[in-house]
Design an enzyme around this catalytic site. Structure first.
Site, mmCIF file in Angstrom:
data_model
loop_
_atom_site.group_PDB
_atom_site.id
_atom_site.type_symbol
_atom_site.label_atom_id
_atom_site.label_comp_id
_atom_site.label_asym_id
_atom_site.label_seq_id
_atom_site.Cartn_x
_atom_site.Cartn_y
_atom_site.Cartn_z
ATOM 1 N N ASP A 2 -0.596 1.776 -4.175
ATOM 2 C CA ASP A 2 -1.406 0.838 -4.962
ATOM 3 C C ASP A 2 -2.711 1.452 -5.457
ATOM 4 O O ASP A 2 -3.560 0.741 -6.000
ATOM 5 C CB ASP A 2 -1.684 -0.435 -4.150
ATOM 6 C CG ASP A 2 -2.466 -0.158 -2.883
ATOM 7 O OD1 ASP A 2 -2.332 0.947 -2.326
ATOM 8 O OD2 ASP A 2 -3.214 -1.045 -2.444
ATOM 9 N N SER A 30 0.809 -1.219 0.000
ATOM 10 C CA SER A 30 0.000 0.000 0.000
ATOM 11 C C SER A 30 0.847 1.276 0.000
ATOM 12 O O SER A 30 1.607 1.505 -0.918
ATOM 13 C CB SER A 30 -0.967 -0.034 1.179
ATOM 14 O OG SER A 30 -1.874 1.021 1.091
ATOM 15 N N HIS A 31 0.726 2.058 1.047
ATOM 16 C CA HIS A 31 1.395 3.359 1.122
ATOM 17 C C HIS A 31 2.782 3.267 1.750
ATOM 18 O O HIS A 31 3.435 4.285 1.924
ATOM 19 C CB HIS A 31 0.514 4.288 1.951
ATOM 20 C CG HIS A 31 0.076 3.633 3.226
ATOM 21 N ND1 HIS A 31 -0.876 2.634 3.234
ATOM 22 C CD2 HIS A 31 0.506 3.763 4.486
ATOM 23 C CE1 HIS A 31 -1.024 2.197 4.476
ATOM 24 N NE2 HIS A 31 -0.196 2.865 5.252
ATOM 25 N N ARG A 70 -5.934 4.830 -2.041
ATOM 26 C CA ARG A 70 -6.177 5.979 -1.158
ATOM 27 C C ARG A 70 -6.244 7.286 -1.944
ATOM 28 O O ARG A 70 -5.740 7.357 -3.064
ATOM 29 C CB ARG A 70 -5.048 6.107 -0.133
ATOM 30 C CG ARG A 70 -4.993 4.955 0.839
ATOM 31 C CD ARG A 70 -3.971 5.216 1.922
ATOM 32 N NE ARG A 70 -4.047 4.151 2.926
ATOM 33 C CZ ARG A 70 -3.613 4.244 4.170
ATOM 34 N NH1 ARG A 70 -3.043 5.361 4.575
ATOM 35 N NH2 ARG A 70 -3.746 3.240 5.004
ATOM 36 N N LYS A 111 -11.288 0.297 -1.603
ATOM 37 C CA LYS A 111 -11.342 1.744 -1.706
ATOM 38 C C LYS A 111 -10.668 2.133 -3.013
ATOM 39 O O LYS A 111 -9.891 1.358 -3.560
ATOM 40 C CB LYS A 111 -10.694 2.398 -0.496
ATOM 41 C CG LYS A 111 -9.272 1.967 -0.218
ATOM 42 C CD LYS A 111 -8.874 2.398 1.192
ATOM 43 C CE LYS A 111 -7.504 1.862 1.563
ATOM 44 N NZ LYS A 111 -7.461 1.249 2.880
HETATM 45 C C1 G1P Z 1 -4.584 1.520 8.343
HETATM 46 C C2 G1P Z 1 -5.784 2.436 8.386
HETATM 47 C C3 G1P Z 1 -7.042 1.668 8.047
HETATM 48 C C4 G1P Z 1 -6.857 0.992 6.685
HETATM 49 C C5 G1P Z 1 -5.593 0.161 6.684
HETATM 50 C C6 G1P Z 1 -5.314 -0.419 5.318
HETATM 51 O O1 G1P Z 1 -4.745 0.493 9.290
HETATM 52 O O2 G1P Z 1 -5.919 3.049 9.640
HETATM 53 O O3 G1P Z 1 -8.124 2.537 8.027
HETATM 54 O O4 G1P Z 1 -7.955 0.180 6.403
HETATM 55 O O5 G1P Z 1 -4.479 0.949 7.071
HETATM 56 O O6 G1P Z 1 -5.124 0.580 4.346
HETATM 57 P P1 G1P Z 1 -4.094 0.523 10.753
HETATM 58 O O7 G1P Z 1 -2.606 0.699 10.562
HETATM 59 O O8 G1P Z 1 -4.686 1.693 11.457
HETATM 60 O O9 G1P Z 1 -4.469 -0.784 11.378
HETATM 61 ZN ZN ZN Z 2 -3.196 1.477 -0.524
#
Ligand code: G1P
Ligand code: ZN
Length: 541
Positions: A279, A113-114, A282, A376
């Protein structure tokens, strides 16, 4: 081509209940490690014999090699077909769309992801089910159990497949189908939004800047925003995906997308700006001189969705993760829509979307989406904003001001304490949990506590239960605080503190000042500074 069976490598530390496995890239690169997790997926889902799978990733370092490993393993275990984007690239929402459109049995998404990418950064593997969404708890639990019982994995002895050309090839008895990663997704967007009105907007001098952060949305944004909608060439910045995201942190928020954020408050700012993550699921949205919090963005999109062709019939309902602000609840209430609060994580929206109970959903963590896919979707949110901006003709700041005038303003911020000692973090939460029953009626930092709970959720569709999903404290003036530990961090523990307050007639524009009493209450209740030794949060969004 011969199938070979090899002993597995233990997959240390896979958290049961998480939708995938996210680790340092070098961990995934250890001999047999990725293979062992993939075999655990195959075993956990009852094998892949005769199945059709989608495979793609965000292009980060190791994406290409991991894809070849997975293709060989799918072929060795009898999969009928794997559909992948050229270069094994697919954004997460595009993968979700492809699984649904092609009626695939599931899919594998390669992404962290990020999180940053590179040999010394992060990598991840995620399994999505046939509805296109992240595997629910029952499936991830089965994968986790399979990983513990594993003693060998199956692969083929075969050379790499050329994934750069569209079309079909064979790997053993399996068909590998390489598709354009962008086309189907872009076509889907054209069915949801009014491309004509958006094209007209962009032709009339409206300026747009989209920061792809050197991640997967680059080619998607160039195709949709520049080619199909006619935004000026160069409107998409950092458009070239790089294996290490240009050494950046592809996380679209005011901290990691700071250059874009700052540009929107500087002279010459464009009318609208947005960014997406590694990815592509967001989004961060801004207007000239204004940053829109994800919670407010969800509320605004819900309130104005009817202006977009795909949502002209109205919304069936909305859902937000529990820590997300209640701004969207206020819209739902005034429109008479059902509104659900789910635990953190997109997978909890899946049953509600499948059952047709909600159309729009979102999380405070820069995630917004609808029933068009089961993830998302960053670019989707950007297009929905553009569609609304084009139809109303109002600047972002005006749209938000009008929204707050109608529904009141829900002040909201998240404070993250990163990389704190895991035991300290666990103790902080468990001490707070133990104190919950005695809290209602008490004062904390000047606020009176009205409710205190450890959030638990029973899925209204399938009855599944999730417990201990975060400490939620409600105060007498409508303020709220939520504390939970991150489930996605890869180093130590991350404590997330979510602060919320509400004003029917909003005054001023200083979010942190509006939330100061809630922060003081949290500090009085949890003693974060004393316990962690930190003077303040690492990231404020
Ligand atoms: C974080 C975000 C949550 C999201 C997840 C995956 O998770 O807070 O909303 O669904 O990344 O992108 P967390 O690290 O808080 O468990
Ligand atoms: Zn992502």
């Amino acid at each position: 081509m011969q199938a070979i069976s090899t002993p597995t490598t233990p997959i240390a530390g896979q958290k049961p209940g998480t939708s995938g496995l996210r680790k340092k890239t070098r961990v995934f690169m250890q001999p047999g490690y990725l293979e062992s997790f993939v075999q655990a997926i195959w075993n956990g889902i009852g094998g892949v014999q005769g199945k059709v799978l989608v495979l793609g990733g965000d292009g980060r370092y190791f994406n290409d090699r991991a894809a070849q490993v997975i293709l060989r393993m799918a072929a060795a275990s009898g999969a009928a077909r794997v559909i992948t984007g050229a270069g094994a690239i697919l954004s997460t929402p595009a993968a979700s769309n492809l699984i649904r459109q092609r009626g695939a049995d599931g899919g594998i998404i390669l992404s962290a992801s990020h999180n940053p990418g590179g040999p010394d950064a992060d990598f991840g593997v995620k399994y999505n089910i046939a509805n296109g969404g992240p595997a629910p708890e029952a499936v991830t639990a089965a994968i986790h159990a399979a990983s513990e019982a594993l003693d060998h994995y199956l692969t083929l002895e075969a050379p790499d497949i050329d994934l750069s050309h569209l079309g079909e090839t064979r790997l053993g008895d399996m068909v590998v189908e390489v598709v354009d990663p962008v086309a189907d997704y872009a076509d889907l967007m054209e069915t949801l939004f009014d491309f004509k009105v958006m094209r007209a907007l962009l032709q009339n001098g409206f300026q747009l800047r989209f920061d792809a952060m050197h991640a997967v949305t680059g080619p998607y944004a160039v195709e949709i925003l520049e080619r199909r909608l006619g935004a000026a060439p160069g409107s998409v910045i950092n458009a070239r995906p790089l294996p290490d995201f240009g050494q950046g942190h592809p996380d679209p928020n005011p901290v990691w997308a700071k250059p874009l954020y700052d540009a929107m408050f500087a002279p010459g700012a464009p009318d609208f700006a947005a960014a997406s993550d590694g990815d592509g699921d967001r989004n961060m949205v801004m207007g000239r001189g204004i940053y829109v919090t994800p919670s407010d963005s969800l509320a605004l999109l819900a309130a104005q969705a009817h202006l977009c062709p795909g949502y002209a019939g109205g919304l069936k309902g909305v859902a937000r993760s529990m820590p997300t602000s209640r701004a969207v609840d206020r819209v739902a209430q005034s429109r008479g829509w059902p509104c659900y609060a789910t635990p953190t994580g997109w997978k909890f929206f899946g049953t509600l979307l499948d059952a047709g109970r909600v159309t729009l959903c979102g999380e405070e963590s820069f995630g917004t989406g609808s029933d068009h896919v089961r993830e998302k979707d960053g670019l989707w949110a950007v297009l929905m904003w553009l569609n609304i901006l084009a139809v109303t003709g109002k600047p972002v700041a005006q749209l938000m001001a009008d929204h707050w005038a109608e529904f009141g303003r829900t002040w909201y911020s998240r404070h993250d304490y990163e990389g704190i000692d895991a035991a300290t973090a666990e103790a902080l939460i468990s001490d707070l949990r133990a104190a919950l029953p005695g809290l209602p009626g008490q004062q904390a930092g000047g606020l009176r506590i009205e409710s205190a709970e450890d959030f638990a959720y029973t899925d209204p569709v399938d009855g599944s239960r999730a417990e201990r999903q975060g400490i939620q404290i409600g105060f007498a003036g409508g303020e709220r605080a939520v504390l939970r530990l991150s489930g996605t961090g890869t180093e130590g523990a991350t404590l997330r503190v979510y602060l919320e307050a509400y004003e029917r007639v909003p005054r001023g524009d200083d979010t942190q000042a509006a939330l100061a009493p809630v922060l003081a209450a949290v500090e009085a209740l949890a003693g974060i500074r004393a316990r962690t030794g930190r003077a303040g949060p690492d990231v404020v969004t």
